[in-house]
Write a protein that holds these residues in place. Structure first.
Motif, PDB file in Angstrom:
ATOM      1  N   ASN A  21     144.995  87.199  74.646  1.00  0.00           N
ATOM      2  CA  ASN A  21     145.241  88.582  75.049  1.00  0.00           C
ATOM      3  C   ASN A  21     146.550  89.109  74.473  1.00  0.00           C
ATOM      4  OD1 ASN A  21     142.879  89.076  76.678  1.00  0.00           O
ATOM      5  ND2 ASN A  21     143.716  87.622  78.142  1.00  0.00           N
ATOM      6  N   ALA A  22     147.563  88.265  74.436  1.00  0.00           N
ATOM      7  CA  ALA A  22     148.834  88.665  73.826  1.00  0.00           C
ATOM      8  C   ALA A  22     148.656  88.932  72.337  1.00  0.00           C
ATOM      9  CB  ALA A  22     149.884  87.589  74.057  1.00  0.00           C
ATOM     10  N   GLU A  23     147.864  88.094  71.677  1.00  0.00           N
ATOM     11  CA  GLU A  23     147.619  88.274  70.244  1.00  0.00           C
ATOM     12  C   GLU A  23     146.953  89.625  69.973  1.00  0.00           C
ATOM     13  OE1 GLU A  23     145.022  86.159  66.680  1.00  0.00           O
ATOM     14  OE2 GLU A  23     145.613  84.985  68.435  1.00  0.00           O
ATOM     15  N   GLU A  24     145.939  89.961  70.754  1.00  0.00           N
ATOM     16  CA  GLU A  24     145.281  91.269  70.593  1.00  0.00           C
ATOM     17  C   GLU A  24     146.272  92.412  70.796  1.00  0.00           C
ATOM     18  OE1 GLU A  24     141.839  92.013  72.918  1.00  0.00           O
ATOM     19  OE2 GLU A  24     140.627  90.461  71.936  1.00  0.00           O
ATOM     20  N   LEU A  46     154.832  88.022  63.769  1.00  0.00           N
ATOM     21  CA  LEU A  46     155.226  88.538  65.080  1.00  0.00           C
ATOM     22  C   LEU A  46     154.618  87.696  66.197  1.00  0.00           C
ATOM     23  CD1 LEU A  46     156.461  90.780  66.902  1.00  0.00           C
ATOM     24  CD2 LEU A  46     154.300  92.027  66.608  1.00  0.00           C
ATOM     25  N   ILE A  47     153.331  87.411  66.096  1.00  0.00           N
ATOM     26  CA  ILE A  47     152.629  86.676  67.149  1.00  0.00           C
ATOM     27  C   ILE A  47     153.155  85.253  67.269  1.00  0.00           C
ATOM     28  CG2 ILE A  47     150.378  85.680  67.758  1.00  0.00           C
ATOM     29  CD1 ILE A  47     149.217  88.323  66.403  1.00  0.00           C
ATOM     30  N   GLU A  48     153.320  84.563  66.150  1.00  0.00           N
ATOM     31  CA  GLU A  48     153.792  83.173  66.190  1.00  0.00           C
ATOM     32  C   GLU A  48     155.198  83.080  66.765  1.00  0.00           C
ATOM     33  OE1 GLU A  48     153.399  81.738  62.211  1.00  0.00           O
ATOM     34  OE2 GLU A  48     151.238  81.322  62.418  1.00  0.00           O
ATOM     35  N   THR A  49     156.074  83.990  66.359  1.00  0.00           N
ATOM     36  CA  THR A  49     157.462  83.948  66.837  1.00  0.00           C
ATOM     37  C   THR A  49     157.536  84.320  68.310  1.00  0.00           C
ATOM     38  OG1 THR A  49     158.164  84.600  64.611  1.00  0.00           O
ATOM     39  CG2 THR A  49     159.807  84.744  66.360  1.00  0.00           C
ATOM     40  N   TYR A  50     156.818  85.371  68.692  1.00  0.00           N
ATOM     41  CA  TYR A  50     156.795  85.777  70.096  1.00  0.00           C
ATOM     42  C   TYR A  50     156.233  84.669  70.983  1.00  0.00           C
ATOM     43  CZ  TYR A  50     154.893  87.677  74.391  1.00  0.00           C
ATOM     44  OH  TYR A  50     154.579  87.857  75.710  1.00  0.00           O
ATOM     45  N   THR A  51     155.149  84.055  70.577  1.00  0.00           N
ATOM     46  CA  THR A  51     154.519  83.020  71.399  1.00  0.00           C
ATOM     47  C   THR A  51     155.486  81.883  71.673  1.00  0.00           C
ATOM     48  OG1 THR A  51     152.328  83.572  70.546  1.00  0.00           O
ATOM     49  CG2 THR A  51     152.597  81.385  71.517  1.00  0.00           C
ATOM     50  N   TYR A  98     154.202  96.715  75.717  1.00  0.00           N
ATOM     51  CA  TYR A  98     153.485  95.443  75.797  1.00  0.00           C
ATOM     52  C   TYR A  98     153.036  95.163  77.232  1.00  0.00           C
ATOM     53  CZ  TYR A  98     152.734  90.393  75.835  1.00  0.00           C
ATOM     54  OH  TYR A  98     152.194  89.138  76.019  1.00  0.00           O
ATOM     55  N   VAL A  99     153.935  95.382  78.186  1.00  0.00           N
ATOM     56  CA  VAL A  99     153.634  95.098  79.595  1.00  0.00           C
ATOM     57  C   VAL A  99     152.524  96.010  80.125  1.00  0.00           C
ATOM     58  CG1 VAL A  99     154.602  95.244  81.931  1.00  0.00           C
ATOM     59  CG2 VAL A  99     155.872  94.092  80.137  1.00  0.00           C
ATOM     60  N   LYS A 100     152.446  97.224  79.615  1.00  0.00           N
ATOM     61  CA  LYS A 100     151.386  98.133  80.035  1.00  0.00           C
ATOM     62  C   LYS A 100     150.038  97.759  79.434  1.00  0.00           C
ATOM     63  CE  LYS A 100     154.336 102.196  80.783  1.00  0.00           C
ATOM     64  NZ  LYS A 100     154.709 103.540  80.268  1.00  0.00           N
ATOM     65  N   LEU A 101     150.039  97.322  78.179  1.00  0.00           N
ATOM     66  CA  LEU A 101     148.784  97.078  77.465  1.00  0.00           C
ATOM     67  C   LEU A 101     148.210  95.690  77.705  1.00  0.00           C
ATOM     68  CD1 LEU A 101     146.633  98.016  75.459  1.00  0.00           C
ATOM     69  CD2 LEU A 101     148.180  97.322  73.600  1.00  0.00           C
ATOM     70  N   CYS A 102     149.038  94.674  77.654  1.00  0.00           N
ATOM     71  CA  CYS A 102     148.522  93.302  77.672  1.00  0.00           C
ATOM     72  C   CYS A 102     147.702  92.968  78.928  1.00  0.00           C
ATOM     73  CB  CYS A 102     149.662  92.303  77.504  1.00  0.00           C
ATOM     74  SG  CYS A 102     149.102  90.622  77.146  1.00  0.00           S
ATOM     75  N   PRO A 103     148.141  93.347  80.122  1.00  0.00           N
ATOM     76  CA  PRO A 103     147.352  92.986  81.313  1.00  0.00           C
ATOM     77  C   PRO A 103     145.991  93.663  81.400  1.00  0.00           C
ATOM     78  CG  PRO A 103     149.614  93.509  81.912  1.00  0.00           C
ATOM     79  CD  PRO A 103     149.429  93.949  80.503  1.00  0.00           C
ATOM     80  N   THR A 104     145.748  94.663  80.541  1.00  0.00           N
ATOM     81  CA  THR A 104     144.444  95.320  80.546  1.00  0.00           C
ATOM     82  C   THR A 104     143.426  94.555  79.693  1.00  0.00           C
ATOM     83  OG1 THR A 104     144.857  96.762  78.613  1.00  0.00           O
ATOM     84  CG2 THR A 104     145.599  97.548  80.778  1.00  0.00           C
ATOM     85  N   LYS A 105     143.881  93.560  78.962  1.00  0.00           N
ATOM     86  CA  LYS A 105     142.974  92.762  78.136  1.00  0.00           C
ATOM     87  C   LYS A 105     142.154  91.828  79.030  1.00  0.00           C
ATOM     88  CE  LYS A 105     144.451  94.455  74.255  1.00  0.00           C
ATOM     89  NZ  LYS A 105     143.570  95.291  73.411  1.00  0.00           N
TER      90      LYS A 105
END
Length: 231
Positions: A21-24, A46-51, A98-105
């Motif tokens: 979900n974070a990746e999306e 971005l995804i690899e570093t953030y994760t 990010y906080v608004k979008l990610c939990p909707t996945k």
């Protein structure tokens, strides 16, 4: 396995596929924020570093070493700094977006619904999450998970995180359960598995990445559907 009556699940990385979900989410935000123009070469970077930074900070949060605000302030600041952005070029509202979008996945681990439905017919199910309460409620409701759980315990509401014994004792009292008839299922060795074992509860390690299992972890599964075979 023992004749359990109560099963306690973790949410993130156990039922709700946090990394997917974070990746999306980050793929979408990479485009909407035009991050390539300010120096982030690809969404993959971005995804690899953030994760990596997010997992490190969540481990600290589980253990009470940092606060919710410190986690949220640090994860993208650390990510963008490592990717070479100067502080003044980091998008100021990126964390909020990010906080608004990610939990909707709504990506769950495979067979989540059918496994929970199967177990619900045999046991009383509960959820214990260290996730932030607003985001956790969005995830649970958006994925139709609330119907499986008699009680949903969020650490922010309790005031302590797993692996603190207090949250397990609170969950036991709320559920009317006893330790000997309960089992915890989760992905975090420290928060879920050692936290449960520390109060005398059995625990099952959800290990979809097939990481090396520590010697003190007695039982592991790699797929949720395995629970229908052992419980």
């Amino acid at each position: 396995m023992k004749p359990y009556r109560h099963i306690f699940f973790d949410l993130d990385h156990t039922i709700w596929d946090f990394d997917k979900n974070a990746e999306e989410t980050l793929h979408e935000l990479y485009g909407s924020y035009n991050l390539k123009e300010i120096g982030v070469q690809s969404p993959v970077a971005l995804i690899e570093t953030y994760t990596r930074h997010n997992h490190r900070l969540w481990a600290q949060y589980h253990l009470g070493e940092i606060t919710k605000d410190e986690l949220r302030e640090a994860r993208f600041k650390s990510t963008f700094t490592e990717l070479g952005l100067s502080p003044d070029s980091i998008p100021a509202d990126f964390e909020d977006a990010y906080v608004k979008l990610c939990p909707t996945k709504t990506n769950l681990f495979p067979h989540a619904h059918e496994t929970l439905a199967y177990l619900q017919d045999k046991y009383t199910l509960h959820l214990i999450s260290n996730g932030f309460k607003d985001a956790s409620r969005l995830k649970i409701n958006g994925c139709g998970l609330e119907r499986y759980f008699q009680h949903i315990i969020i650490s922010e509401d309790v005031g302590v995180n797993k692996p603190d014994p207090g949250i397990f004792h609170h969950a036991m009292a709320l559920a009317g359960a006893i330790i000997q008839e309960s089992v915890m299922i989760g992905d975090s060795i420290e928060a879920d598995i050692r936290g449960a074992i520390g109060v005398g509860m059995d625990a099952i390690y959800f290990n979809p990445m097939r990481s090396e299992k520590p010697a003190d972890v007695p039982v592991q599964i790699h797929h949720l559907k395995e629970l229908t075979l052992i419980l």
